[in-house]
Design an enzyme around this catalytic site. Sequence first.
Site, PDB file in Angstrom:
ATOM      1  N   HIS A 210      16.204  -0.792  -0.566  1.00 33.61           N
ATOM      2  CA  HIS A 210      15.012  -1.303   0.125  1.00 33.61           C
ATOM      3  C   HIS A 210      15.301  -1.826   1.530  1.00 33.61           C
ATOM      4  O   HIS A 210      14.385  -2.158   2.263  1.00 33.61           O
ATOM      5  CB  HIS A 210      14.360  -2.424  -0.695  1.00 33.61           C
ATOM      6  CG  HIS A 210      15.094  -3.727  -0.609  1.00 33.61           C
ATOM      7  ND1 HIS A 210      16.267  -3.961  -1.289  1.00 33.61           N
ATOM      8  CD2 HIS A 210      14.845  -4.856   0.084  1.00 33.61           C
ATOM      9  CE1 HIS A 210      16.702  -5.173  -1.020  1.00 33.61           C
ATOM     10  NE2 HIS A 210      15.854  -5.746  -0.177  1.00 33.61           N
TER      11      HIS A 210
HETATM   12  C1  UD1 Z   1      11.794  -8.963   1.315  1.00 33.93           C
HETATM   13  C2  UD1 Z   1      12.878  -9.856   1.918  1.00 33.93           C
HETATM   14  C3  UD1 Z   1      14.250  -9.350   1.483  1.00 33.93           C
HETATM   15  C4  UD1 Z   1      14.326  -9.209  -0.020  1.00 33.93           C
HETATM   16  C5  UD1 Z   1      13.192  -8.307  -0.500  1.00 33.93           C
HETATM   17  C6  UD1 Z   1      13.200  -8.144  -1.992  1.00 33.93           C
HETATM   18  C7  UD1 Z   1      12.399 -10.843   4.133  1.00 33.93           C
HETATM   19  C8  UD1 Z   1      12.707 -10.748   5.567  1.00 33.93           C
HETATM   20  N1  UD1 Z   1      12.847  -9.822   3.380  1.00 33.93           N
HETATM   21  O1  UD1 Z   1      11.941  -7.675   1.897  1.00 33.93           O
HETATM   22  O2  UD1 Z   1      15.216 -10.284   1.895  1.00 33.93           O
HETATM   23  O3  UD1 Z   1      15.574  -8.634  -0.371  1.00 33.93           O
HETATM   24  O4  UD1 Z   1      11.959  -8.905  -0.091  1.00 33.93           O
HETATM   25  O5  UD1 Z   1      12.163  -7.321  -2.384  1.00 33.93           O
HETATM   26  O6  UD1 Z   1      11.798 -11.785   3.704  1.00 33.93           O
HETATM   27  N2  UD1 Z   1       5.029  -4.679  -0.323  1.00 33.93           N
HETATM   28  C9  UD1 Z   1       4.128  -4.285  -1.267  1.00 33.93           C
HETATM   29  N3  UD1 Z   1       3.892  -5.123  -2.327  1.00 33.93           N
HETATM   30  C10 UD1 Z   1       4.550  -6.301  -2.453  1.00 33.93           C
HETATM   31  C11 UD1 Z   1       5.477  -6.670  -1.473  1.00 33.93           C
HETATM   32  C12 UD1 Z   1       5.720  -5.851  -0.415  1.00 33.93           C
HETATM   33  O7  UD1 Z   1       3.513  -3.238  -1.188  1.00 33.93           O
HETATM   34  O8  UD1 Z   1       4.297  -7.026  -3.442  1.00 33.93           O
HETATM   35  C13 UD1 Z   1       5.270  -3.810   0.831  1.00 33.93           C
HETATM   36  C14 UD1 Z   1       4.769  -4.452   2.099  1.00 33.93           C
HETATM   37  O9  UD1 Z   1       3.475  -4.061   2.365  1.00 33.93           O
HETATM   38  C15 UD1 Z   1       5.735  -3.970   3.140  1.00 33.93           C
HETATM   39  C16 UD1 Z   1       6.999  -3.686   2.370  1.00 33.93           C
HETATM   40  O10 UD1 Z   1       6.665  -3.645   0.996  1.00 33.93           O
HETATM   41  O11 UD1 Z   1       5.305  -2.781   3.710  1.00 33.93           O
HETATM   42  C17 UD1 Z   1       8.047  -4.721   2.635  1.00 33.93           C
HETATM   43  O12 UD1 Z   1       7.652  -6.014   2.179  1.00 33.93           O
HETATM   44  P1  UD1 Z   1       8.212  -7.352   2.848  1.00 33.93           P
HETATM   45  O13 UD1 Z   1       7.914  -8.532   2.008  1.00 33.93           O
HETATM   46  O14 UD1 Z   1       7.834  -7.410   4.261  1.00 33.93           O
HETATM   47  O15 UD1 Z   1       9.785  -7.178   2.874  1.00 33.93           O
HETATM   48  P2  UD1 Z   1      10.779  -6.586   1.807  1.00 33.93           P
HETATM   49  O16 UD1 Z   1      11.311  -5.318   2.326  1.00 33.93           O
HETATM   50  O17 UD1 Z   1      10.203  -6.599   0.420  1.00 33.93           O
END
Ligand code: UD1
Length: 366
Positions: A210
Amino acid sequence: MKTIDLIVGARPNFMKIASLYQAVSDNKLYGREYKFRLIHTGQHYDDSMSKTFFEDLKIPIPDFNFGVGSGSHADQTSKIMKAYENLLDNFISDLCIVVGDVNSTLACSIVAKKKNIPVAHVEAGLRSHDWAMPEEINRVVTDSISDYFFTTSVNAMNNLINNGIQKDSIFFVGNTMIDTLRHNLDNFVKPTFFDELSLKPDGYFLLTLHRPGNVDEEQELITLLNSICQQCKDLPIIFPIHPRTHKILQNLDVKFENLNFVPSQSYLEFMFLLSNCFAIITDSGGITEESTILGVPCLTIRDNTERPETIDIGTNILIGTDPEKFEKHFNRLFNNQWNKGNIPEKWDGKAGLRIIRALEQEILRC
Ligand code: UD1
Protein backbone atom coordinates in the site's frame (compact mmCIF):
# COMPACT_ATOMS: atom_id res chain seq x y z
CA MET A 1 -11.78 13.17 37.46
CA LYS A 2 -9.11 13.59 34.79
CA THR A 3 -9.94 13.15 31.10
CA ILE A 4 -7.52 11.32 28.81
CA ASP A 5 -8.02 11.54 25.06
CA LEU A 6 -7.10 8.49 22.99
CA ILE A 7 -6.74 9.29 19.31
CA VAL A 8 -7.27 6.75 16.53
CA GLY A 9 -7.63 7.34 12.82
CA ALA A 10 -6.27 4.65 10.56
CA ARG A 11 -6.18 0.86 10.54
CA PRO A 12 -2.80 0.35 12.25
CA ASN A 13 -3.93 2.51 15.19
CA PHE A 14 -6.78 0.25 16.20
CA MET A 15 -4.68 -2.73 17.39
CA LYS A 16 -2.52 -0.37 19.46
CA ILE A 17 -5.47 1.26 21.23
CA ALA A 18 -7.16 -2.12 21.80
CA SER A 19 -4.25 -3.10 24.03
CA LEU A 20 -4.80 -0.06 26.24
CA TYR A 21 -8.48 -0.90 26.67
CA GLN A 22 -7.57 -4.47 27.50
CA ALA A 23 -5.05 -3.28 30.10
CA VAL A 24 -7.62 -0.95 31.62
CA SER A 25 -10.18 -3.69 32.01
CA ASP A 26 -7.53 -6.12 33.36
CA ASN A 27 -6.26 -3.57 35.87
CA LYS A 28 -9.05 -3.08 38.36
CA LEU A 29 -7.17 -0.23 40.06
CA TYR A 30 -7.75 1.92 37.05
CA GLY A 31 -10.86 3.76 35.98
CA ARG A 32 -11.92 5.46 39.19
CA GLU A 33 -9.95 8.65 38.95
CA TYR A 34 -9.57 8.89 35.19
CA LYS A 35 -11.89 8.79 32.22
CA PHE A 36 -10.88 7.83 28.67
CA ARG A 37 -12.39 9.66 25.73
CA LEU A 38 -12.00 7.69 22.49
CA ILE A 39 -11.70 9.95 19.45
CA HIS A 40 -11.81 8.49 15.93
CA THR A 41 -10.74 11.01 13.31
CA GLY A 42 -12.36 8.98 10.52
CA GLN A 43 -9.18 8.94 8.42
CA HIS A 44 -10.09 5.33 7.60
CA TYR A 45 -13.81 4.91 7.16
CA ASP A 46 -14.60 1.76 5.12
CA ASP A 47 -16.11 -0.97 7.30
CA SER A 48 -13.26 -3.28 6.31
CA MET A 49 -10.63 -0.68 7.31
CA SER A 50 -12.28 0.45 10.52
CA LYS A 51 -15.56 -1.00 11.86
CA THR A 52 -14.51 -4.67 11.77
CA PHE A 53 -11.45 -3.81 13.86
CA PHE A 54 -13.61 -2.26 16.57
CA GLU A 55 -15.80 -5.36 16.58
CA ASP A 56 -12.98 -7.94 16.46
CA LEU A 57 -10.90 -6.20 19.10
CA LYS A 58 -13.82 -5.16 21.32
CA ILE A 59 -12.87 -1.50 21.25
CA PRO A 60 -15.71 0.69 22.54
CA ILE A 61 -17.68 2.83 20.12
CA PRO A 62 -15.77 6.14 19.85
CA ASP A 63 -17.10 9.03 21.91
CA PHE A 64 -16.46 11.27 18.91
CA ASN A 65 -15.96 10.52 15.22
CA PHE A 66 -14.76 13.45 13.12
CA GLY A 67 -15.48 11.59 9.87
CA VAL A 68 -12.78 13.46 7.95
CA GLY A 69 -12.28 10.76 5.29
CA SER A 70 -9.76 10.94 2.47
CA GLY A 71 -7.94 13.88 1.00
CA SER A 72 -4.50 15.24 0.36
CA HIS A 73 -2.18 15.23 3.36
CA ALA A 74 -2.81 18.91 4.06
CA ASP A 75 -6.55 18.54 3.55
CA GLN A 76 -6.84 15.50 5.82
CA THR A 77 -4.49 16.90 8.48
CA SER A 78 -6.17 20.31 8.58
CA LYS A 79 -9.67 18.83 8.83
CA ILE A 80 -8.58 16.69 11.78
CA MET A 81 -6.88 19.68 13.43
CA LYS A 82 -9.97 21.88 13.12
CA ALA A 83 -12.29 19.16 14.41
CA TYR A 84 -10.09 18.35 17.42
CA GLU A 85 -9.54 22.01 18.25
CA ASN A 86 -13.28 22.55 18.19
CA LEU A 87 -13.79 19.61 20.54
CA LEU A 88 -11.15 20.88 22.97
CA ASP A 89 -12.71 24.36 22.92
CA ASN A 90 -15.90 22.82 24.24
CA PHE A 91 -14.56 19.95 26.36
CA ILE A 92 -10.98 20.27 27.54
CA SER A 93 -8.77 17.25 28.24
CA ASP A 94 -5.89 16.58 30.67
CA LEU A 95 -3.77 14.37 28.44
CA CYS A 96 -3.75 13.49 24.74
CA ILE A 97 -2.45 10.02 23.84
CA VAL A 98 -1.55 9.52 20.20
CA VAL A 99 -0.30 6.27 18.65
CA GLY A 100 1.87 5.42 15.66
CA ASP A 101 2.70 7.70 12.77
CA VAL A 102 -0.37 8.45 10.69
CA ASN A 103 -1.76 11.87 9.80
CA SER A 104 -4.21 11.67 12.73
CA THR A 105 -1.25 11.24 15.12
CA LEU A 106 0.44 14.38 13.81
CA ALA A 107 -2.71 16.51 13.62
CA CYS A 108 -3.97 15.83 17.13
CA SER A 109 -0.59 16.12 18.82
CA ILE A 110 -0.12 19.61 17.37
CA VAL A 111 -3.58 20.75 18.43
CA ALA A 112 -3.26 19.38 21.97
CA LYS A 113 0.18 20.88 22.46
CA LYS A 114 -1.02 24.33 21.36
CA LYS A 115 -3.80 24.05 23.93
CA ASN A 116 -1.18 23.32 26.62
CA ILE A 117 -2.42 19.76 26.98
CA PRO A 118 0.43 17.28 27.55
CA VAL A 119 0.94 14.80 24.71
CA ALA A 120 1.96 11.16 25.17
CA HIS A 121 3.17 9.27 22.10
CA VAL A 122 2.80 5.49 21.96
CA GLU A 123 5.37 3.92 19.60
CA ALA A 124 7.64 6.96 19.89
CA GLY A 125 11.20 7.10 18.60
CA LEU A 126 10.88 4.99 15.44
CA ARG A 127 13.02 6.39 12.62
CA SER A 128 13.41 5.19 9.03
CA HIS A 129 15.48 8.30 8.12
CA ASP A 130 13.52 8.22 4.86
CA TRP A 131 11.99 11.64 4.27
CA ALA A 132 10.03 10.37 1.27
CA MET A 133 7.74 8.59 3.76
CA PRO A 134 4.99 10.85 5.12
CA GLU A 135 5.06 8.69 8.25
CA GLU A 136 8.66 9.74 9.00
CA ILE A 137 7.61 13.39 9.01
CA ASN A 138 4.69 12.52 11.27
CA ARG A 139 6.99 10.65 13.67
CA VAL A 140 9.62 13.36 13.90
CA VAL A 141 7.15 16.22 14.37
CA THR A 142 5.06 14.30 16.91
CA ASP A 143 8.14 13.32 18.93
CA SER A 144 9.48 16.86 18.81
CA ILE A 145 6.43 18.20 20.69
CA SER A 146 5.46 15.23 22.87
CA ASP A 147 5.90 15.26 26.65
CA TYR A 148 5.90 11.50 27.29
CA PHE A 149 7.32 8.76 25.09
CA PHE A 150 6.29 5.11 25.18
CA THR A 151 8.75 3.03 23.16
CA THR A 152 8.65 -0.44 21.66
CA SER A 153 12.39 -1.06 21.49
CA VAL A 154 15.84 -0.13 22.71
CA ASN A 155 16.54 1.30 19.24
CA ALA A 156 13.60 3.68 19.53
CA MET A 157 14.66 4.72 23.02
CA ASN A 158 18.18 5.45 21.80
CA ASN A 159 16.84 7.50 18.88
CA LEU A 160 14.97 9.71 21.34
CA ILE A 161 17.96 10.09 23.64
CA ASN A 162 20.11 11.03 20.63
CA ASN A 163 17.49 13.67 19.79
CA GLY A 164 17.99 15.22 23.23
CA ILE A 165 14.85 13.88 24.90
CA GLN A 166 15.14 13.66 28.71
CA LYS A 167 15.46 10.05 29.83
CA ASP A 168 12.86 10.40 32.57
CA SER A 169 10.14 11.15 30.02
CA ILE A 170 10.88 7.95 28.05
CA PHE A 171 9.16 4.71 29.07
CA PHE A 172 10.39 1.53 27.37
CA VAL A 173 7.16 -0.42 27.68
CA GLY A 174 7.15 -2.88 24.77
CA ASN A 175 4.78 -3.21 21.88
CA THR A 176 1.03 -2.63 22.20
CA MET A 177 0.37 -4.11 18.75
CA ILE A 178 1.99 -7.32 19.96
CA ASP A 179 -0.16 -7.25 23.10
CA THR A 180 -3.21 -7.40 20.86
CA LEU A 181 -1.73 -10.18 18.76
CA ARG A 182 -0.87 -12.28 21.82
CA HIS A 183 -4.28 -11.66 23.32
CA ASN A 184 -6.00 -12.95 20.18
CA LEU A 185 -3.81 -15.95 19.35
CA ASP A 186 -6.70 -18.36 19.94
CA ASN A 187 -9.31 -16.24 18.20
CA PHE A 188 -8.07 -16.14 14.59
CA VAL A 189 -10.80 -16.70 12.01
CA LYS A 190 -10.39 -18.72 8.81
CA PRO A 191 -11.66 -16.64 5.87
CA THR A 192 -14.35 -18.35 3.80
CA PHE A 193 -12.19 -18.30 0.64
CA PHE A 194 -9.46 -20.36 2.36
CA ASP A 195 -11.12 -23.70 1.62
CA GLU A 196 -12.71 -22.49 -1.61
CA LEU A 197 -9.20 -21.83 -2.95
CA SER A 198 -7.95 -25.14 -1.44
CA LEU A 199 -5.27 -23.30 0.52
CA LYS A 200 -3.12 -25.34 2.87
CA PRO A 201 -1.00 -24.20 5.86
CA ASP A 202 2.50 -23.29 4.63
CA GLY A 203 1.20 -23.69 1.08
CA TYR A 204 0.72 -20.07 -0.02
CA PHE A 205 2.29 -16.62 0.09
CA LEU A 206 0.51 -13.65 1.64
CA LEU A 207 1.05 -10.24 0.02
CA THR A 208 0.22 -6.70 1.12
CA LEU A 209 1.20 -3.50 -0.68
CA HIS A 210 0.00 0.00 0.00
CA ARG A 211 2.97 2.38 0.22
CA PRO A 212 2.68 5.22 -2.31
CA GLY A 213 6.25 4.54 -3.49
CA ASN A 214 5.30 0.97 -4.45
CA VAL A 215 1.75 1.32 -5.73
CA ASP A 216 1.08 4.79 -7.10
CA GLU A 217 2.87 4.33 -10.46
CA GLU A 218 0.83 1.91 -12.61
CA GLN A 219 3.65 0.50 -14.71
CA GLU A 220 5.99 0.02 -11.76
CA LEU A 221 3.23 -1.72 -9.84
CA ILE A 222 2.59 -4.12 -12.72
CA THR A 223 6.32 -4.90 -12.99
CA LEU A 224 6.49 -5.45 -9.25
CA LEU A 225 3.50 -7.81 -9.22
CA ASN A 226 4.76 -9.76 -12.23
CA SER A 227 8.11 -10.22 -10.57
CA ILE A 228 6.51 -11.38 -7.30
CA CYS A 229 4.40 -13.92 -9.21
CA GLN A 230 7.49 -15.23 -10.92
CA GLN A 231 9.51 -15.52 -7.70
CA CYS A 232 6.73 -17.31 -5.82
CA LYS A 233 6.92 -20.18 -8.32
CA ASP A 234 3.75 -22.31 -8.26
CA LEU A 235 2.54 -21.32 -4.83
CA PRO A 236 -0.68 -19.31 -4.76
CA ILE A 237 -0.40 -15.71 -3.56
CA ILE A 238 -3.19 -14.23 -1.46
CA PHE A 239 -3.36 -10.46 -1.88
CA PRO A 240 -5.78 -8.63 0.44
CA ILE A 241 -5.98 -5.39 -1.43
CA HIS A 242 -5.71 -2.00 0.25
CA PRO A 243 -8.09 0.71 -1.08
CA ARG A 244 -5.16 2.80 -2.35
CA THR A 245 -3.82 -0.15 -4.38
CA HIS A 246 -7.30 -1.16 -5.48
CA LYS A 247 -7.93 2.30 -6.95
CA ILE A 248 -4.84 1.96 -9.14
CA LEU A 249 -5.42 -1.63 -10.26
CA GLN A 250 -9.16 -1.47 -10.94
CA ASN A 251 -8.66 0.48 -14.16
CA LEU A 252 -5.97 -1.82 -15.54
CA ASP A 253 -6.68 -4.73 -17.80
CA VAL A 254 -3.94 -7.08 -16.59
CA LYS A 255 -3.87 -10.65 -15.33
CA PHE A 256 -1.34 -12.04 -12.87
CA GLU A 257 -0.68 -15.74 -12.61
CA ASN A 258 -1.09 -17.20 -9.10
CA LEU A 259 -2.30 -13.92 -7.68
CA ASN A 260 -5.61 -14.10 -5.82
CA PHE A 261 -7.06 -10.69 -5.04
CA VAL A 262 -9.22 -10.69 -1.92
CA PRO A 263 -10.79 -7.71 -0.12
CA SER A 264 -9.08 -6.07 2.89
CA GLN A 265 -9.42 -8.62 5.67
CA SER A 266 -10.63 -8.17 9.21
CA TYR A 267 -7.94 -8.35 11.91
CA LEU A 268 -8.74 -11.92 12.98
CA GLU A 269 -8.91 -13.18 9.39
CA PHE A 270 -5.70 -11.46 8.43
CA MET A 271 -3.91 -12.96 11.43
CA PHE A 272 -5.19 -16.41 10.43
CA LEU A 273 -3.73 -15.89 6.96
CA LEU A 274 -0.45 -14.55 8.35
CA SER A 275 0.05 -17.31 10.89
CA ASN A 276 -0.56 -20.03 8.28
CA CYS A 277 1.31 -18.69 5.26
CA PHE A 278 4.65 -19.97 3.91
CA ALA A 279 5.93 -16.38 3.93
CA ILE A 280 4.62 -12.83 3.81
CA ILE A 281 5.67 -10.26 1.24
CA THR A 282 4.80 -6.76 2.40
CA ASP A 283 5.63 -3.07 2.55
CA SER A 284 3.90 -2.56 5.91
CA GLY A 285 5.86 -1.78 9.07
CA GLY A 286 3.45 -3.35 11.55
CA ILE A 287 3.38 -6.67 9.71
CA THR A 288 7.16 -7.04 10.11
CA GLU A 289 6.55 -7.03 13.87
CA GLU A 290 3.61 -9.42 13.76
CA SER A 291 5.44 -11.92 11.54
CA THR A 292 8.40 -11.80 13.95
CA ILE A 293 6.14 -12.92 16.79
CA LEU A 294 4.50 -15.61 14.66
CA GLY A 295 7.88 -16.85 13.34
CA VAL A 296 6.79 -16.31 9.74
CA PRO A 297 9.43 -15.32 7.14
CA CYS A 298 8.84 -11.72 6.10
CA LEU A 299 10.16 -10.22 2.84
CA THR A 300 9.80 -6.46 3.03
CA ILE A 301 9.58 -4.50 -0.20
CA ARG A 302 11.34 -1.42 1.14
CA ASP A 303 14.89 -0.08 1.24
CA ASN A 304 14.77 0.90 4.90
CA THR A 305 12.88 0.23 8.10
CA GLU A 306 12.06 2.12 11.27
CA ARG A 307 11.88 -1.28 13.04
CA PRO A 308 15.45 -2.66 12.77
CA GLU A 309 14.88 -5.21 15.55
CA THR A 310 12.57 -7.14 13.20
CA ILE A 311 15.69 -7.80 11.10
CA ASP A 312 18.38 -8.11 13.81
CA ILE A 313 16.22 -10.28 16.05
CA GLY A 314 13.11 -11.25 14.09
CA THR A 315 12.21 -12.90 10.79
CA ASN A 316 12.26 -9.84 8.51
CA ILE A 317 14.58 -9.05 5.60
CA LEU A 318 14.50 -5.93 3.46
CA ILE A 319 14.48 -7.21 -0.10
CA GLY A 320 14.45 -3.67 -1.53
CA THR A 321 12.18 -2.24 -4.20
CA ASP A 322 14.08 -3.33 -7.30
CA PRO A 323 12.47 -6.55 -8.63
CA GLU A 324 15.74 -7.44 -10.38
CA LYS A 325 17.27 -8.02 -6.94
CA PHE A 326 14.54 -10.20 -5.43
CA GLU A 327 15.77 -13.59 -6.61
CA LYS A 328 18.51 -14.27 -4.07
CA HIS A 329 16.10 -13.66 -1.20
CA PHE A 330 13.50 -16.03 -2.61
CA ASN A 331 16.23 -18.62 -3.19
CA ARG A 332 17.20 -18.36 0.42
CA LEU A 333 13.56 -18.81 1.43
CA PHE A 334 12.96 -21.83 -0.80
CA ASN A 335 16.29 -23.35 0.35
CA ASN A 336 15.06 -23.18 3.93
CA GLN A 337 17.80 -20.74 4.94
CA TRP A 338 15.57 -18.05 6.42
CA ASN A 339 16.36 -16.69 9.89
CA LYS A 340 14.16 -18.48 12.47
CA GLY A 341 14.12 -15.33 14.63
CA ASN A 342 13.67 -14.52 18.30
CA ILE A 343 11.36 -12.23 20.24
CA PRO A 344 12.50 -8.63 20.91
CA GLU A 345 12.74 -7.49 24.51
CA LYS A 346 9.41 -6.72 26.22
CA TRP A 347 7.26 -7.90 23.28
CA ASP A 348 5.57 -10.03 25.89
CA GLY A 349 1.97 -8.85 25.81
CA LYS A 350 2.31 -6.46 28.76
CA ALA A 351 3.04 -3.12 27.09
CA GLY A 352 -0.49 -1.79 27.66
CA LEU A 353 -0.26 -2.64 31.33
CA ARG A 354 3.10 -0.87 31.62
CA ILE A 355 1.62 2.21 29.97
CA ILE A 356 -1.35 2.27 32.34
CA ARG A 357 0.99 1.89 35.34
CA ALA A 358 3.23 4.71 34.08
CA LEU A 359 0.19 6.93 33.58
CA GLU A 360 -1.11 6.21 37.02
CA GLN A 361 2.10 6.20 39.02
CA GLU A 362 4.10 8.90 37.26
CA ILE A 363 2.42 10.90 34.51
CA LEU A 364 -1.03 11.73 35.87
CA ARG A 365 0.28 12.35 39.38
CA CYS A 366 2.23 15.36 38.07
C1 UD1 B 1 -2.48 5.35 5.97
C2 UD1 B 1 -1.25 5.82 6.75
C3 UD1 B 1 -0.18 4.73 6.69
C4 UD1 B 1 -0.72 3.40 7.14
C5 UD1 B 1 -1.95 3.05 6.30
C6 UD1 B 1 -2.55 1.74 6.71
C7 UD1 B 1 -0.78 8.24 6.74
C8 UD1 B 1 0.09 9.28 6.16
N1 UD1 B 1 -0.68 7.03 6.17
O1 UD1 B 1 -2.10 5.25 4.61
O2 UD1 B 1 0.87 5.10 7.55
O3 UD1 B 1 0.27 2.40 6.96
O4 UD1 B 1 -2.91 4.09 6.48
O5 UD1 B 1 -3.66 1.46 5.93
O6 UD1 B 1 -1.51 8.50 7.65
N2 UD1 B 1 -9.30 4.73 1.51
C9 UD1 B 1 -10.51 4.12 1.35
N3 UD1 B 1 -11.16 3.67 2.47
C10 UD1 B 1 -10.62 3.81 3.71
C11 UD1 B 1 -9.38 4.43 3.84
C12 UD1 B 1 -8.72 4.89 2.73
O7 UD1 B 1 -11.03 3.99 0.26
O8 UD1 B 1 -11.26 3.38 4.69
C13 UD1 B 1 -8.61 5.25 0.33
C14 UD1 B 1 -8.55 6.75 0.35
O9 UD1 B 1 -9.61 7.29 -0.33
C15 UD1 B 1 -7.23 7.06 -0.31
C16 UD1 B 1 -6.40 5.83 -0.06
O10 UD1 B 1 -7.26 4.80 0.36
O11 UD1 B 1 -7.39 7.20 -1.68
C17 UD1 B 1 -5.34 6.09 0.97
O12 UD1 B 1 -5.89 6.39 2.25
P1 UD1 B 1 -5.11 7.29 3.31
O13 UD1 B 1 -5.73 7.19 4.65
O14 UD1 B 1 -4.88 8.63 2.77
O15 UD1 B 1 -3.67 6.65 3.42
P2 UD1 B 1 -3.19 5.15 3.45
O16 UD1 B 1 -2.49 4.86 2.19
O17 UD1 B 1 -4.29 4.22 3.88
